[in-house]
Write a protein that holds these residues in place. Structure first.
Motif, PDB file in Angstrom:
ATOM      1  N   GLU A   1     -74.197  53.461  -0.765  1.00  0.00           N
ATOM      2  CA  GLU A   1     -74.860  54.496  -1.562  1.00  0.00           C
ATOM      3  C   GLU A   1     -74.332  55.880  -1.173  1.00  0.00           C
ATOM      4  O   GLU A   1     -74.130  56.735  -2.031  1.00  0.00           O
ATOM      5  CB  GLU A   1     -76.382  54.411  -1.365  1.00  0.00           C
ATOM      6  CG  GLU A   1     -76.965  53.170  -2.037  1.00  0.00           C
ATOM      7  CD  GLU A   1     -78.346  52.786  -1.536  1.00  0.00           C
ATOM      8  OE1 GLU A   1     -78.960  51.896  -2.154  1.00  0.00           O
ATOM      9  OE2 GLU A   1     -78.807  53.349  -0.520  1.00  0.00           O
TER      10      GLU A   1
ATOM     11  N   ILE B   1     -71.370  56.524  -0.188  1.00  0.00           N
ATOM     12  CA  ILE B   1     -70.032  56.656  -0.790  1.00  0.00           C
ATOM     13  C   ILE B   1     -70.130  57.025  -2.268  1.00  0.00           C
ATOM     14  O   ILE B   1     -69.385  57.869  -2.769  1.00  0.00           O
ATOM     15  CB  ILE B   1     -69.225  55.355  -0.569  1.00  0.00           C
ATOM     16  CG1 ILE B   1     -68.790  55.328   0.893  1.00  0.00           C
ATOM     17  CG2 ILE B   1     -68.036  55.243  -1.513  1.00  0.00           C
ATOM     18  CD1 ILE B   1     -68.309  54.000   1.374  1.00  0.00           C
ATOM     19  N   SER B   2     -71.093  56.411  -2.950  1.00  0.00           N
ATOM     20  CA  SER B   2     -71.302  56.726  -4.363  1.00  0.00           C
ATOM     21  C   SER B   2     -71.695  58.196  -4.522  1.00  0.00           C
ATOM     22  O   SER B   2     -71.170  58.906  -5.389  1.00  0.00           O
ATOM     23  CB  SER B   2     -72.382  55.801  -4.931  1.00  0.00           C
ATOM     24  OG  SER B   2     -72.592  56.066  -6.290  1.00  0.00           O
ATOM     25  N   ILE B   3     -72.595  58.668  -3.659  1.00  0.00           N
ATOM     26  CA  ILE B   3     -73.068  60.054  -3.751  1.00  0.00           C
ATOM     27  C   ILE B   3     -71.943  61.042  -3.420  1.00  0.00           C
ATOM     28  O   ILE B   3     -71.733  62.028  -4.138  1.00  0.00           O
ATOM     29  CB  ILE B   3     -74.305  60.271  -2.844  1.00  0.00           C
ATOM     30  CG1 ILE B   3     -75.513  59.524  -3.442  1.00  0.00           C
ATOM     31  CG2 ILE B   3     -74.615  61.767  -2.687  1.00  0.00           C
ATOM     32  CD1 ILE B   3     -76.750  59.503  -2.577  1.00  0.00           C
TER      33      ILE B   3
ATOM     34  N   THR C   1     -68.775  60.566  -3.757  1.00  0.00           N
ATOM     35  CA  THR C   1     -67.849  60.533  -4.890  1.00  0.00           C
ATOM     36  C   THR C   1     -68.339  61.425  -6.015  1.00  0.00           C
ATOM     37  O   THR C   1     -67.586  62.222  -6.568  1.00  0.00           O
ATOM     38  CB  THR C   1     -67.691  59.093  -5.428  1.00  0.00           C
ATOM     39  OG1 THR C   1     -67.280  58.239  -4.366  1.00  0.00           O
ATOM     40  CG2 THR C   1     -66.674  59.033  -6.556  1.00  0.00           C
ATOM     41  N   LYS C   2     -69.629  61.285  -6.351  1.00  0.00           N
ATOM     42  CA  LYS C   2     -70.155  62.052  -7.486  1.00  0.00           C
ATOM     43  C   LYS C   2     -70.154  63.552  -7.181  1.00  0.00           C
ATOM     44  O   LYS C   2     -69.754  64.360  -8.029  1.00  0.00           O
ATOM     45  CB  LYS C   2     -71.570  61.574  -7.852  1.00  0.00           C
ATOM     46  CG  LYS C   2     -72.138  62.296  -9.076  1.00  0.00           C
ATOM     47  CD  LYS C   2     -73.077  61.450  -9.905  1.00  0.00           C
ATOM     48  CE  LYS C   2     -73.783  62.295 -10.984  1.00  0.00           C
ATOM     49  NZ  LYS C   2     -72.852  63.009 -11.878  1.00  0.00           N
ATOM     50  N   VAL C   3     -70.566  63.931  -5.985  1.00  0.00           N
ATOM     51  CA  VAL C   3     -70.612  65.358  -5.628  1.00  0.00           C
ATOM     52  C   VAL C   3     -69.204  65.967  -5.671  1.00  0.00           C
ATOM     53  O   VAL C   3     -68.980  67.013  -6.294  1.00  0.00           O
ATOM     54  CB  VAL C   3     -71.250  65.570  -4.237  1.00  0.00           C
ATOM     55  CG1 VAL C   3     -71.053  67.003  -3.755  1.00  0.00           C
ATOM     56  CG2 VAL C   3     -72.743  65.224  -4.277  1.00  0.00           C
TER      57      VAL C   3
ATOM     58  N   SER D   1     -66.447  64.804  -7.167  1.00  0.00           N
ATOM     59  CA  SER D   1     -65.851  64.689  -8.494  1.00  0.00           C
ATOM     60  C   SER D   1     -66.463  65.696  -9.471  1.00  0.00           C
ATOM     61  O   SER D   1     -65.778  66.204 -10.357  1.00  0.00           O
ATOM     62  CB  SER D   1     -66.040  63.255  -8.989  1.00  0.00           C
ATOM     63  OG  SER D   1     -65.632  63.131 -10.320  1.00  0.00           O
ATOM     64  N   ASP D   2     -67.764  65.982  -9.305  1.00  0.00           N
ATOM     65  CA  ASP D   2     -68.436  66.945 -10.193  1.00  0.00           C
ATOM     66  C   ASP D   2     -68.071  68.395  -9.863  1.00  0.00           C
ATOM     67  O   ASP D   2     -68.363  69.292 -10.657  1.00  0.00           O
ATOM     68  CB  ASP D   2     -69.961  66.793 -10.097  1.00  0.00           C
ATOM     69  CG  ASP D   2     -70.475  65.584 -10.869  1.00  0.00           C
ATOM     70  OD1 ASP D   2     -69.686  64.952 -11.586  1.00  0.00           O
ATOM     71  OD2 ASP D   2     -71.681  65.270 -10.749  1.00  0.00           O
TER      72      ASP D   2
ATOM     73  N   VAL E   1     -63.581  57.403   0.025  1.00  0.00           N
ATOM     74  CA  VAL E   1     -63.564  58.091  -1.271  1.00  0.00           C
ATOM     75  C   VAL E   1     -62.149  58.619  -1.556  1.00  0.00           C
ATOM     76  O   VAL E   1     -61.650  58.515  -2.684  1.00  0.00           O
ATOM     77  CB  VAL E   1     -64.599  59.250  -1.299  1.00  0.00           C
ATOM     78  CG1 VAL E   1     -64.465  60.066  -2.576  1.00  0.00           C
ATOM     79  CG2 VAL E   1     -66.019  58.697  -1.159  1.00  0.00           C
TER      80      VAL E   1
ATOM     81  N   ALA F   1     -60.014  55.858  -2.798  1.00  0.00           N
ATOM     82  CA  ALA F   1     -60.396  55.429  -4.145  1.00  0.00           C
ATOM     83  C   ALA F   1     -59.889  56.416  -5.189  1.00  0.00           C
ATOM     84  O   ALA F   1     -59.311  56.029  -6.208  1.00  0.00           O
ATOM     85  CB  ALA F   1     -61.913  55.257  -4.234  1.00  0.00           C
ATOM     86  N   VAL F   2     -60.099  57.721  -4.934  1.00  0.00           N
ATOM     87  CA  VAL F   2     -59.681  58.758  -5.890  1.00  0.00           C
ATOM     88  C   VAL F   2     -58.163  58.705  -6.064  1.00  0.00           C
ATOM     89  O   VAL F   2     -57.642  58.811  -7.178  1.00  0.00           O
ATOM     90  CB  VAL F   2     -60.144  60.158  -5.411  1.00  0.00           C
ATOM     91  CG1 VAL F   2     -59.433  61.262  -6.191  1.00  0.00           C
ATOM     92  CG2 VAL F   2     -61.654  60.294  -5.572  1.00  0.00           C
TER      93      VAL F   2
ATOM     94  N   TYR G   1     -62.124  68.010  -3.419  1.00  0.00           N
ATOM     95  CA  TYR G   1     -61.420  67.171  -4.398  1.00  0.00           C
ATOM     96  C   TYR G   1     -60.505  68.065  -5.218  1.00  0.00           C
ATOM     97  O   TYR G   1     -60.976  68.990  -5.879  1.00  0.00           O
ATOM     98  CB  TYR G   1     -62.432  66.445  -5.298  1.00  0.00           C
ATOM     99  CG  TYR G   1     -61.836  65.926  -6.596  1.00  0.00           C
ATOM    100  CD1 TYR G   1     -60.720  65.086  -6.594  1.00  0.00           C
ATOM    101  CD2 TYR G   1     -62.380  66.283  -7.833  1.00  0.00           C
ATOM    102  CE1 TYR G   1     -60.156  64.634  -7.778  1.00  0.00           C
ATOM    103  CE2 TYR G   1     -61.830  65.826  -9.021  1.00  0.00           C
ATOM    104  CZ  TYR G   1     -60.720  64.999  -8.993  1.00  0.00           C
ATOM    105  OH  TYR G   1     -60.157  64.568 -10.165  1.00  0.00           O
TER     106      TYR G   1
ATOM    107  N   HIS H   1     -63.191  74.954 -14.825  1.00  0.00           N
ATOM    108  CA  HIS H   1     -64.020  73.999 -14.080  1.00  0.00           C
ATOM    109  C   HIS H   1     -63.191  73.292 -13.013  1.00  0.00           C
ATOM    110  O   HIS H   1     -63.592  73.220 -11.846  1.00  0.00           O
ATOM    111  CB  HIS H   1     -64.634  72.988 -15.050  1.00  0.00           C
ATOM    112  CG  HIS H   1     -65.130  71.734 -14.403  1.00  0.00           C
ATOM    113  ND1 HIS H   1     -66.200  71.723 -13.528  1.00  0.00           N
ATOM    114  CD2 HIS H   1     -64.703  70.452 -14.475  1.00  0.00           C
ATOM    115  CE1 HIS H   1     -66.403  70.481 -13.099  1.00  0.00           C
ATOM    116  NE2 HIS H   1     -65.511  69.701 -13.660  1.00  0.00           N
TER     117      HIS H   1
END
Lengths: 268, 268
Positions: free
Chosen positions: A5, A7-9, A11-13, A15-16, A45, A48-49, A69, A148
């Motif tokens: 979880e 790692i998912s968070i 990634t999202k932070v 990537s966003d 991460v 993966a990216v 990122y 962005h």
């Protein structure tokens, strides 16, 4: 919270918020784990990216260390996106009287503006761009997405003087499509003094608008780091600006003929 | 590929494409694992996204099953974002002659346009919106991001008739700020017949522009599912449109006085 979880968070932070440096403390607080766990998670991460070809994750060690990122695009993906857009442009129904091609829908679609923004950003990601500017209207979506991905503000140059912009700086320019002298305006509340600026526009024929934008940037004391135009016609061969990058070249002799000839910039 | 890396990739793909349904096959092909592994991975991503308060991940089972990220925002985050914007609006330097407030920089900043887009999208996420429309210029970034989160195209209504839009449908409207009759134009190449449309605008005082946009949508056969305006002045109390959602109400008596009074919509 489990490792997966986290790692998912992460990634999202990341990537966003492309190009934004997050401290390790940000993640240790958010995820309530120690720095060594965060470092391990970030390494996953990063892998993966990079496997996705979506750019890279850079880490900085030390007291002021952090993780960021940086957006990117593979040659293959870039070619695929530009080919898809070029194919759309060649639809016969897009021809407009006067030798124009209708493309507003393409540039206004989040599907394409995001991808175009990522392609443009990837070309300027190492240039410390501080501001992206565009002239209204059709280039705004791509300029916004580029800003962005570079994590900088975007400023809109207006084609008419609006009360809601307050005091403005203006320059005159010659619009290629109408061959008339026009004026463009930038709010004086946008302070570009000594700022490294990237100019983005949707279309170039003679280069009059791009030259006007470059003049306006000089007028307000900005440093133009690049001019990127999405669609550029091959003729006239001589443009009013020297240094610019185009994503897609248009063979405009063909536009006025039976088909619309669209080809890629020689750079790709 | 390790499970951790798969989770990072699934998070990025879903998060980058809100409201888009991906089949399980898409992920089994991309990640080269079986469906049961993908299901497990998706369950972890679902937990993580929901822990973040960034919306939810929905899964559909069966042959045509799939997975989709629906964007959302928590009440707390929404309040924090709108408070931050309201605080900016109250900076004395933003006052412009004539009782206006300068806010172009806020709406053009990817930092805010993304957040505003996510807030607006979260209010219409269950309404099967098929198109987002806005009138140029300042509302474009928020409209683009809303369209991104709803996974639909965005159309720009022009304030002047442009050759590059081809044939247009136009309506007249009364602009509140100047009290003059103006005309707005939509390219006829944007087919909104029987489409469920969300109208977005940046500012409303009397509601003339919003009413014009609603009339234009009626003219082209679209079904208006909602009108969302970012900044709305409290006076006049009676607007020319009945049903609209505002993010931030402006106390315009104060705008013309010493300070700028900004408050939130009563809905929050």
């Amino acid at each position: 919270m489990k490792k997966n979880e986290r790692i998912s968070i992460i990634t999202k932070v990341l990537s966003d918020h492309p190009s934004k440096v997050f401290s390790y403390n940000y993640f240790t607080d958010l995820l309530e784990v120690g720095k060594s766990s965060v470092c391990e998670d970030v390494a996953i991460v990063k892998n993966a990216v990079e496997m996705m070809g979506a750019g890279c994750v850079e880490t900085y060690s030390g007291a002021s260390g952090g993780v960021v990122y940086r957006p990117g695009v593979t040659k293959t993906e870039e070619m695929a996106i530009l080919t898809e857009i070029a194919d759309l442009l060649q639809e016969p129904s897009r021809k407009i009287q006067g030798g124009f091609v209708y493309y507003s829908d393409i540039l206004s679609s989040p599907r394409y503006s995001k991808k175009i923004g990522r392609i443009i950003a990837s070309k300027y990601v190492d240039m410390n761009i501080e501001y992206v500017v565009t002239t209204e209207t059709k280039g705004i979506p791509a300029a916004l997405e580029t800003a962005h991905y570079l994590n900088v503000p975007m400023g809109i140059i207006r084609r008419s003087n609006r009360v809601t912009e307050g005091a403005t700086t203006s320059v005159n320019y010659i619009s290629g499509s109408s061959n008339k002298i026009k004026t463009m305006y930038l709010s004086r509340r946008i302070d570009l003094t000594a700022k490294k600026v990237l100019i983005i526009d949707d279309f170039m024929k003679g280069g009059g608008t791009a030259k006007g934008m470059a003049n306006l940037m000089e007028e307000v004391g900005a440093e133009v780091m690049g001019i990127c135009v999405i669609f550029v016609t091959r003729s006239p061969l001589e443009k009013l600006v020297d240094n610019f990058t185009s994503l897609i070249w248009m063979d405009d002799e063909n536009i006025e003929g039976n088909g619309i000839g669209v080809s890629f910039s020689a750079e790709y």
